[in-house]
Design a protein around this motif. Sequence first.
Motif, short mmCIF file in Angstrom:
data_model
loop_
_atom_site.label_atom_id
_atom_site.label_comp_id
_atom_site.label_asym_id
_atom_site.label_seq_id
_atom_site.Cartn_x
_atom_site.Cartn_y
_atom_site.Cartn_z
N SER A 30 -25.04 -2.83 -19.02
CA SER A 30 -23.81 -3.55 -18.69
C SER A 30 -23.83 -4.18 -17.30
O SER A 30 -22.98 -5.00 -16.99
N GLU A 31 -24.77 -3.79 -16.44
CA GLU A 31 -24.83 -4.38 -15.11
C GLU A 31 -25.92 -5.43 -14.99
O GLU A 31 -26.29 -5.83 -13.90
N ASN A 32 -26.47 -5.89 -16.12
CA ASN A 32 -27.50 -6.92 -16.04
C ASN A 32 -26.86 -8.30 -15.95
O ASN A 32 -25.73 -8.50 -16.39
N SER A 33 -27.55 -9.22 -15.36
CA SER A 33 -27.07 -10.59 -15.31
C SER A 33 -27.76 -11.37 -16.41
O SER A 33 -28.98 -11.48 -16.43
N ARG A 34 -26.99 -11.88 -17.32
CA ARG A 34 -27.55 -12.68 -18.41
C ARG A 34 -27.41 -14.16 -18.10
O ARG A 34 -27.77 -14.99 -18.89
N ASP A 35 -26.89 -14.45 -16.94
CA ASP A 35 -26.67 -15.83 -16.53
C ASP A 35 -27.16 -15.97 -15.10
O ASP A 35 -26.50 -15.57 -14.16
N TYR A 36 -28.39 -16.49 -14.95
CA TYR A 36 -28.95 -16.63 -13.63
C TYR A 36 -29.76 -17.91 -13.52
O TYR A 36 -30.11 -18.52 -14.53
N ILE A 54 -33.25 -16.68 -6.41
CA ILE A 54 -32.61 -16.29 -7.67
C ILE A 54 -31.12 -16.18 -7.40
O ILE A 54 -30.69 -15.55 -6.43
N ILE A 55 -30.33 -16.80 -8.27
CA ILE A 55 -28.87 -16.74 -8.17
C ILE A 55 -28.35 -16.11 -9.46
O ILE A 55 -28.62 -16.60 -10.55
N PHE A 56 -27.62 -15.01 -9.32
CA PHE A 56 -27.02 -14.32 -10.46
C PHE A 56 -25.56 -14.74 -10.54
O PHE A 56 -24.79 -14.52 -9.61
N ASN A 57 -25.17 -15.33 -11.66
CA ASN A 57 -23.82 -15.89 -11.80
C ASN A 57 -22.81 -14.99 -12.49
O ASN A 57 -21.61 -15.21 -12.37
N SER A 58 -23.28 -14.01 -13.26
CA SER A 58 -22.35 -13.15 -13.99
C SER A 58 -23.08 -11.91 -14.48
O SER A 58 -24.30 -11.84 -14.45
N ALA A 59 -22.31 -10.93 -14.94
CA ALA A 59 -22.82 -9.74 -15.63
C ALA A 59 -21.89 -9.50 -16.81
O ALA A 59 -20.68 -9.68 -16.68
N PRO A 60 -22.41 -9.09 -17.96
CA PRO A 60 -21.59 -9.04 -19.16
C PRO A 60 -20.52 -7.97 -19.18
O PRO A 60 -19.44 -8.17 -19.71
N GLY A 61 -20.78 -6.79 -18.57
CA GLY A 61 -19.81 -5.71 -18.71
C GLY A 61 -19.21 -5.25 -17.41
O GLY A 61 -18.42 -4.31 -17.39
N GLN A 62 -19.56 -5.89 -16.30
CA GLN A 62 -19.09 -5.45 -15.00
C GLN A 62 -18.66 -6.65 -14.17
O GLN A 62 -18.90 -7.79 -14.53
N ASN A 63 -18.06 -6.35 -13.02
CA ASN A 63 -17.71 -7.43 -12.10
C ASN A 63 -18.69 -7.48 -10.92
O ASN A 63 -18.37 -7.95 -9.84
N ARG A 64 -19.92 -6.94 -11.15
CA ARG A 64 -20.99 -6.97 -10.16
C ARG A 64 -22.31 -6.71 -10.87
O ARG A 64 -22.33 -6.37 -12.05
N ILE A 65 -23.42 -6.86 -10.13
CA ILE A 65 -24.72 -6.49 -10.68
C ILE A 65 -25.24 -5.24 -10.00
O ILE A 65 -24.89 -4.96 -8.84
N LEU A 66 -26.02 -4.46 -10.73
CA LEU A 66 -26.71 -3.29 -10.20
C LEU A 66 -28.17 -3.44 -10.61
O LEU A 66 -28.50 -3.39 -11.79
N LEU A 67 -29.04 -3.65 -9.64
CA LEU A 67 -30.43 -4.01 -9.90
C LEU A 67 -31.37 -2.96 -9.33
O LEU A 67 -31.41 -2.73 -8.13
N ARG A 68 -32.12 -2.29 -10.24
CA ARG A 68 -33.06 -1.25 -9.80
C ARG A 68 -34.28 -1.86 -9.11
O ARG A 68 -34.67 -1.42 -8.05
N GLU A 69 -34.89 -2.86 -9.74
CA GLU A 69 -36.11 -3.44 -9.19
C GLU A 69 -36.23 -4.91 -9.59
O GLU A 69 -35.80 -5.30 -10.67
N ILE A 70 -36.86 -5.68 -8.71
CA ILE A 70 -37.26 -7.04 -9.00
C ILE A 70 -38.78 -7.07 -8.88
O ILE A 70 -39.34 -6.50 -7.94
#
Length: 151
Positions: free
Chosen positions: A86-92, A132-148
């Motif tokens: 739910s914290e992934n960005s599907r729109d970047y 990289i620009i993250f524009n949204s996340a499907p289930g949250q109002n922020r992103i949580l990113l473990r690793e790039i």
Amino acid sequence: ESFFGSLSKIDILSSFNDIEHNFIKDASIVSGDKFYPHPNNLRAATDGMQDTYAAGVDGKFPYLIDFVWDKKISVYRISFDWYSISENSRDYEVYIDKGSGYELISAGRKFAYYARGDYVLSSTVGISKLRIIFNSAPGQNRILLREIGVY
């Protein structure tokens, strides 16, 4: 693709993350916009450890991350390992700089609901900067990113 139906739904390359060299480690500059300070700052998404994560400040889309290398690197894949589905960005948007300014190479890429995703370039590209620009996340109002990963 004819065998699996859609390659975008298969996490083919994730197992390579542990054996390939992650160019993130070689970046001379790593900067981000709208991430929390320590311990959930951007450094947590580039430290190679799965038990840390970078957290975007609540409701502050878009989030921006820049990487700069002292010399050109050859890149073919960018990997995102999210805290959860739910914290992934599907729109970047992914921008690369081959030496003459940023150019958009991906916009609006949509992953299925996975906690890991790879963006594979059409061919290996020599770059000196990555944005990289993250524009949204499907289930949250922020992103949580473990690793790039940049490979």
